[in-house]
Design an enzyme around this catalytic site. Sequence first.
Site, mmCIF file in Angstrom:
data_model
loop_
_atom_site.group_PDB
_atom_site.id
_atom_site.type_symbol
_atom_site.label_atom_id
_atom_site.label_comp_id
_atom_site.label_asym_id
_atom_site.label_seq_id
_atom_site.Cartn_x
_atom_site.Cartn_y
_atom_site.Cartn_z
ATOM 1 N N LYS A 66 0.845 -1.193 0.000
ATOM 2 C CA LYS A 66 0.000 0.000 0.000
ATOM 3 C C LYS A 66 0.874 1.234 0.000
ATOM 4 O O LYS A 66 1.835 1.301 0.758
ATOM 5 C CB LYS A 66 -0.856 -0.022 1.284
ATOM 6 C CG LYS A 66 -1.889 1.064 1.369
ATOM 7 C CD LYS A 66 -3.231 0.567 0.916
ATOM 8 C CE LYS A 66 -4.201 1.672 0.631
ATOM 9 N NZ LYS A 66 -3.958 2.413 -0.586
ATOM 10 N N LYS A 90 4.713 1.795 8.836
ATOM 11 C CA LYS A 90 3.529 2.591 9.229
ATOM 12 C C LYS A 90 2.264 1.733 9.274
ATOM 13 O O LYS A 90 1.481 1.812 10.221
ATOM 14 C CB LYS A 90 3.334 3.748 8.247
ATOM 15 C CG LYS A 90 2.232 4.707 8.676
ATOM 16 C CD LYS A 90 1.964 5.783 7.641
ATOM 17 C CE LYS A 90 3.135 6.742 7.542
ATOM 18 N NZ LYS A 90 2.842 7.866 6.625
ATOM 19 N N LYS A 102 5.466 2.487 -2.814
ATOM 20 C CA LYS A 102 5.419 3.906 -3.193
ATOM 21 C C LYS A 102 5.748 3.976 -4.669
ATOM 22 O O LYS A 102 6.453 3.121 -5.193
ATOM 23 C CB LYS A 102 6.467 4.704 -2.401
ATOM 24 C CG LYS A 102 6.120 6.163 -2.244
ATOM 25 C CD LYS A 102 4.984 6.371 -1.266
ATOM 26 C CE LYS A 102 4.815 7.820 -0.908
ATOM 27 N NZ LYS A 102 3.832 7.992 0.160
ATOM 28 N N THR A 185 -6.208 12.204 7.550
ATOM 29 C CA THR A 185 -4.862 12.372 8.114
ATOM 30 C C THR A 185 -4.887 13.449 9.189
ATOM 31 O O THR A 185 -4.337 13.270 10.281
ATOM 32 C CB THR A 185 -3.834 12.707 7.012
ATOM 33 O OG1 THR A 185 -3.991 11.777 5.942
ATOM 34 C CG2 THR A 185 -2.417 12.597 7.537
ATOM 35 N N ASN A 216 -3.869 19.922 2.751
ATOM 36 C CA ASN A 216 -4.939 19.067 3.258
ATOM 37 C C ASN A 216 -4.756 18.757 4.752
ATOM 38 O O ASN A 216 -5.665 18.966 5.554
ATOM 39 C CB ASN A 216 -4.976 17.766 2.442
ATOM 40 C CG ASN A 216 -5.910 16.732 3.057
ATOM 41 O OD1 ASN A 216 -5.551 16.053 4.010
ATOM 42 N ND2 ASN A 216 -7.122 16.637 2.540
ATOM 43 N N SER A 344 -7.863 4.768 4.398
ATOM 44 C CA SER A 344 -7.725 4.085 3.104
ATOM 45 C C SER A 344 -8.058 2.602 3.264
ATOM 46 O O SER A 344 -8.714 2.008 2.407
ATOM 47 C CB SER A 344 -6.293 4.215 2.578
ATOM 48 O OG SER A 344 -6.171 5.384 1.813
#
Length: 411
Positions: A66, A90, A102, A185, A216, A344
């Site tokens: 992810k 994470k 990534k 977040t 954001n 997510s």
Amino acid sequence: MNALVATNRNFKLAARLLGLDSKLEKSLLIPFREIKVECTIPKDDGTLASFVGFRVQHDNARGPMKGGIRYHPEVDPDEVNALAQLMTWKTAVANIPYGGAKGGIGCNPGELSISELERLTRVFTQKIHDLIGVHTDVPAPDMGTGPQTMAWILDEYSKFHGYSPAVVTGKPTDLGGSLGRDAATGRGVLFATEALLSEHGKTISGQKFVIQGFGNVGSWAAQLIHEKGGKVVAVSDITGAIKNSKGIDIPSLLKHVRESKGVKGFHGGDSIDPNSILVEDCDILIPAALGGVINRENANDIKAKFIIEAANHPTDPEADEILSKKGVVILPDIYANSGGVTVSYFEWVQNIQGFMWDEEKVNNELKTYMTKGFKDVKEMCKTHNCDLRMGAFTLGVNRVARATLLRGWEA
């Protein structure tokens, strides 16, 4: 110190604290797969342009990989590797069933038209569609990409594999995106801050906050902290910085930012030098912009008692040492900003079930995960007698190491 060096260093310290076997340690660091593809598209003027797309898939011991896809002119392979690895730890800290990845495309999205971006995204998806998937690797938005990018990936992927909303997260809600994802977040930063403060017998209310970055994450964090009675005394973004020691009126600032595309020129505060934002007087500092902003040059001048890392690796290892000597408590990025990837995960779960949640359920589940995550990190701090950053790293690395051994993958 670059991201990869810092991440490797934290990993090695964690591996040492956990007493990991050196072979296992080595195999945990090596990425599962690195993909590099050429993406050639016709531009609007008829000429051809070529871009390099890539995806680093770091680890899948705990589940599908992810991580974000960024469109940025300077895509540094070392940084992408570091960020993919960071996602592995994470997701493990957040205790969601994912590994890390990534990726992105080396391009300047500002110089491409919407239709050029669409063609580029679709070509990239065609090249990697058999290397991503609902149970393989689930991309998400990052710098220079957003819900529309995810919609294009979903559509292109579905041409090959049938309608698969769970192949990407951060989608528009009309295509199976989750409610509450946009604020996730920032809301996670709020829950993380509440967990940390309650440990010290404090609440958000009445504390003075400084927030660097008003995109954001920064803007949502500011809004939610303001609603809880926290005093946001200084804010900065790419356009400039403002300060009001009585507390900035966040709803008016948000309105100003929407209208003039930045905090600059806001009348509810005094303009200050953006470089001084980190050393303004406050109780809690939230870096929510770029990496490496807290370093040995400014660490001594930081007045905050708590630093909440909403950005990825905002604190250099040298600064870490200086700050811990000063008694500053740092809540590390791999825990503090994990609200986004947690929601997510909720989006992916809803897509797989074909059953969507209301926003209240999303936010309540997020609070449960963030609160439990803090408790788990604190447990590791006690076990290994270490600070919060090492507590989080040992927690993440230990979970991945255990999954790796249980699956019989040890070298």
